[in-house]
Design an enzyme around this catalytic site. Structure first.
Site, PDB file in Angstrom:
ATOM      1  N   ASP A 248     -11.962  -0.414  -7.174  1.00  0.00           N
ATOM      2  CA  ASP A 248     -11.279  -0.023  -6.016  1.00  0.00           C
ATOM      3  C   ASP A 248      -9.964  -0.356  -6.208  1.00  0.00           C
ATOM      4  OD1 ASP A 248     -11.041   0.726  -3.394  1.00  0.00           O
ATOM      5  OD2 ASP A 248     -12.312  -0.845  -2.589  1.00  0.00           O
TER       6      ASP A 248
ATOM      7  N   HIS B 162      -9.747  -8.319  -0.732  1.00  0.00           N
ATOM      8  CA  HIS B 162     -10.305  -8.899   0.633  1.00  0.00           C
ATOM      9  C   HIS B 162     -10.354 -10.303   0.836  1.00  0.00           C
ATOM     10  CE1 HIS B 162     -12.090  -4.814   1.215  1.00  0.00           C
ATOM     11  NE2 HIS B 162     -10.866  -4.483   0.817  1.00  0.00           N
TER      12      HIS B 162
ATOM     13  N   ASP C  18     -15.984  -5.186  -5.644  1.00  0.00           N
ATOM     14  CA  ASP C  18     -14.822  -4.198  -5.893  1.00  0.00           C
ATOM     15  C   ASP C  18     -13.757  -4.821  -6.494  1.00  0.00           C
ATOM     16  OD1 ASP C  18     -16.130  -2.152  -4.649  1.00  0.00           O
ATOM     17  OD2 ASP C  18     -15.137  -1.949  -2.907  1.00  0.00           O
TER      18      ASP C  18
ATOM     19  N   ASP D  50      -3.244  -5.178   1.674  1.00  0.00           N
ATOM     20  CA  ASP D  50      -4.390  -4.709   0.597  1.00  0.00           C
ATOM     21  C   ASP D  50      -3.770  -3.691  -0.319  1.00  0.00           C
ATOM     22  OD1 ASP D  50      -6.820  -4.578  -0.437  1.00  0.00           O
ATOM     23  OD2 ASP D  50      -7.807  -3.295   1.121  1.00  0.00           O
TER      24      ASP D  50
ATOM     25  N   ASP E 248     -14.428  12.036   0.381  1.00  0.00           N
ATOM     26  CA  ASP E 248     -13.606  11.915  -0.869  1.00  0.00           C
ATOM     27  C   ASP E 248     -14.040  13.264  -1.607  1.00  0.00           C
ATOM     28  OD1 ASP E 248     -12.844   9.717  -0.367  1.00  0.00           O
ATOM     29  OD2 ASP E 248     -14.450   8.589  -1.446  1.00  0.00           O
TER      30      ASP E 248
ATOM     31  N   HIS F 104     -16.963   8.075  -0.812  1.00  0.00           N
ATOM     32  CA  HIS F 104     -17.027   8.383   0.470  1.00  0.00           C
ATOM     33  C   HIS F 104     -17.561   9.810   0.522  1.00  0.00           C
ATOM     34  CE1 HIS F 104     -14.132   5.029   0.370  1.00  0.00           C
ATOM     35  NE2 HIS F 104     -14.464   4.737   1.421  1.00  0.00           N
TER      36      HIS F 104
HETATM   37  C1  XLS Z   1     -10.870  -0.761   1.835  1.00  0.00           C
HETATM   38  C2  XLS Z   1     -12.227  -0.750   1.451  1.00  0.00           C
HETATM   39  C3  XLS Z   1     -12.814   0.430   0.993  1.00  0.00           C
HETATM   40  C4  XLS Z   1     -14.169   0.401   0.761  1.00  0.00           C
HETATM   41  C5  XLS Z   1     -15.122   1.556   0.889  1.00  0.00           C
HETATM   42  O1  XLS Z   1      -9.970  -1.627   2.139  1.00  0.00           O
HETATM   43  O2  XLS Z   1     -12.022  -1.648   0.184  1.00  0.00           O
HETATM   44  O3  XLS Z   1     -12.068   1.115  -0.126  1.00  0.00           O
HETATM   45  O4  XLS Z   1     -14.670  -0.348  -0.375  1.00  0.00           O
HETATM   46  O5  XLS Z   1     -15.029   2.165   2.203  1.00  0.00           O
HETATM   47 NI    NI Z   2     -13.572  -1.951  -1.260  1.00  0.00          NI
HETATM   48 NI    NI Z   3     -10.215  -2.837  -0.045  1.00  0.00          NI
END
Ligand code: XLS
Ligand code: NI
Ligand code: NI
Length: 450
Positions: free
Chosen positions: A353, A285, A310, A321, A118, A115
């Site tokens: 991720d 997710h 991810d 999460d 980051d 990002h």
């Molecule tokens: C958050 C998301 C984030 C995205 C990128 O839950 O997974 O990390 O992958 O913004």
């Molecule tokens: Ni993500």
């Molecule tokens: Ni996530």
């Protein structure tokens, strides 16, 4: 191999070495007791004609790995990173990038993802942030050239700053939408400059906390307009990559508009975004949406939109999460069955991720986490490949549907039978036979090959 190692180590020579005593992580096989080695991930090994490296295109997530210091809603950060000490924002960002490229090179991942914030802290104004990003992308470009590490995707963080508390592209206040636009423009410029292969939209605040004060239709329309504007801008700047939307049902918003794969696909169709956008799916997710990751991958693959992944895992005993590193071989094998049958990912890769736990405070824990993640993917890929090539799995699946390859079934499959035809056929054929789904037998095949 040796000369490559030397070359890579040169990169950190003369600079501070952050991960001292740890060299390039090598494949040593399952008999090795060296915790700093791969037991299954052998980047050169071919699986179904393609190297493991090319199958996965592993990427390291800048945010968790180099920015995540272990803080949670109940406590202060637990991790003190040696690259986080300089009080000057740019110097600190450079130290962090040195550490990042040292790690990415040592673990042997071909890609990274970031990002905007980051890479370097946001400045006081949009213009200052842009200036900082320019400096840091110059620096990153050098690092990429020297190491051969590439950018899988870039993105803008449109969820952490208080200005986005009511949403970014879906904010009820146009001024916030415009600010988000400015931020995405900068993030796109950075991604394009670094040769980023894709660009991600994850809409953490694109949703609502209460429907009572939310004009959902207006917000979703604006969201689509915003994505069109971003896409048009990037294309005008020569960006040829794919845009990914990353579904998640909730957290931090109560309801997120990009709820799950099926919802996002319907949105892309409705707003004419199917040609430029695909999906970046995340394990945790999927869990939060009440699906398995294999389900989400299959939904995306059906639409030709299985773009990127991810990688992480949730916790089945709680509902948020947790972003843990993947380690569930059975779950991953089911995902790799979908992955292989879909012909892999369209443009993306496997991005970790995921974050080490709050109480995993040693720097080498970052290595153990990624080694485990890469190994479990490799092992699952090998198993899924065996299942597809050596077992009766594919044939059994086909057999379940053979009634659509002949006679009236084939006519139906071609769209040639109406409801009256079906009624006539049913009357003639009478009550259908009971046919077993053989679920346990399918499950046993996976177990046999694990
Ligand atoms: C958050 C998301 C984030 C995205 C990128 O839950 O997974 O990390 O992958 O913004
Ligand atoms: Ni993500
Ligand atoms: Ni996530």
């Amino acid at each position: 191999m040796k000369s490559l190692d030397k070359q890579r180590i040169k990169l950190v020579k003369g600079k501070k070495e952050y991960f001292k005593g740890i060299g390039k992580i090598k494949f040593e096989g399952r008999k090795s007791d060296n915790p700093f080695s791969f037991k299954w991930y052998n980047e050169k090994q071919k699986v179904g004609g393609k190297s493991m490296k090319d199958h996965f295109r592993f990427a390291i997530a800048y945010w968790h790995t180099f920015c995540g210091t272990g803080g949670d809603p109940f406590g202060a950060p637990t991790k003190k990173f040696p690259w986080d000490e300089n009080t000057n924002a740019i110097e600190r960002a450079k130290d962090k990038m040195d550490a990042a490229f040292e790690f990415i090179t040592k673990i042997g991942a071909p890609y990274y993802c970031f990002h905007d914030v980051d890479m370097v802290d946001e400045g006081a104004t949009l213009a200052e942030t842009e200036r900082r990003l320019e400096i840091m992308t110059d620096y990153a470009l050098e690092k990429q050239k020297k190491s051969g590490v590439k950018l899988l995707w870039g993105t803008a963080n449109l969820f952490s700053h208080p200005r986005y508390m009511n949403g970014a592209a879906t904010n009820p206040d146009f001024n916030v939408v415009a600010y988000a636009g400015g931020q995405v423009k900068n993030a796109l410029d950075a991604t394009i400059k670094l040769g980023g292969e894709n660009y991600v939209f994850w809409g953490g605040r694109e949703g609502y906390l209460s429907l009572l004060n939310t004009n959902m239709k207006k917000e979703i329309d604006n969201f689509a307009r915003f994505l069109h504007a971003a896409k048009d801008y990037a294309r005008s700047q020569g960006f040829k990559g794919t845009f990914f939307i990353e579904p998640k049902p909730c957290e931090p918003s109560k309801h997120q508009y990009d709820y799950d794969a099926a919802t996002v696909i319907a949105f892309l169709r409705e707003y004419d975004l199917m040609n430029d956008f695909k999906l970046n799916l995340e394990f945790n997710h999927a869990t939060l949406a009440g699906h398995t990751m294999a389900h989400e991958m299959q939904v995306a693959a059906n639409a030709g939109l299985l773009g990127s992944v991810d990688a992480n895992r949730g916790d089945y005993q709680n509902g948020w999460d947790t972003d843990q590193f993947p380690n569930d071989l059975y779950e991953l094998t089911e995902c790799m069955l979908v992955f292989l049958q879909a012909g892999g990912l369209k443009g993306g890769g496997i991005n970790f991720d995921a974050k080490t736990r709050r109480n995993s405070t040693d720097l080498d824990d970052i290595f153990h986490a990624h080694i485990g993640g890469m190994d479990v993917f490799a092992r699952a890929l090998l198993i899924a490949n065996d299942v597809l090539k050596e077992s009766k799995y594919v044939e059994l699946m086909k057999t379940r549907y053979t009634s659509f390859s002949r006679g009236n079934g084939a006519k139906f499959a071609k769209g040639k039978l109406g409801l009256e035809d079906l009624s006539r056929i049913a009357t003639k054929n009478g009550e259908p036979e009971v046919r077993s789904g053989k679920q346990e037998m399918f499950e046993n095949i996976i177990n046999q090959y694990i």
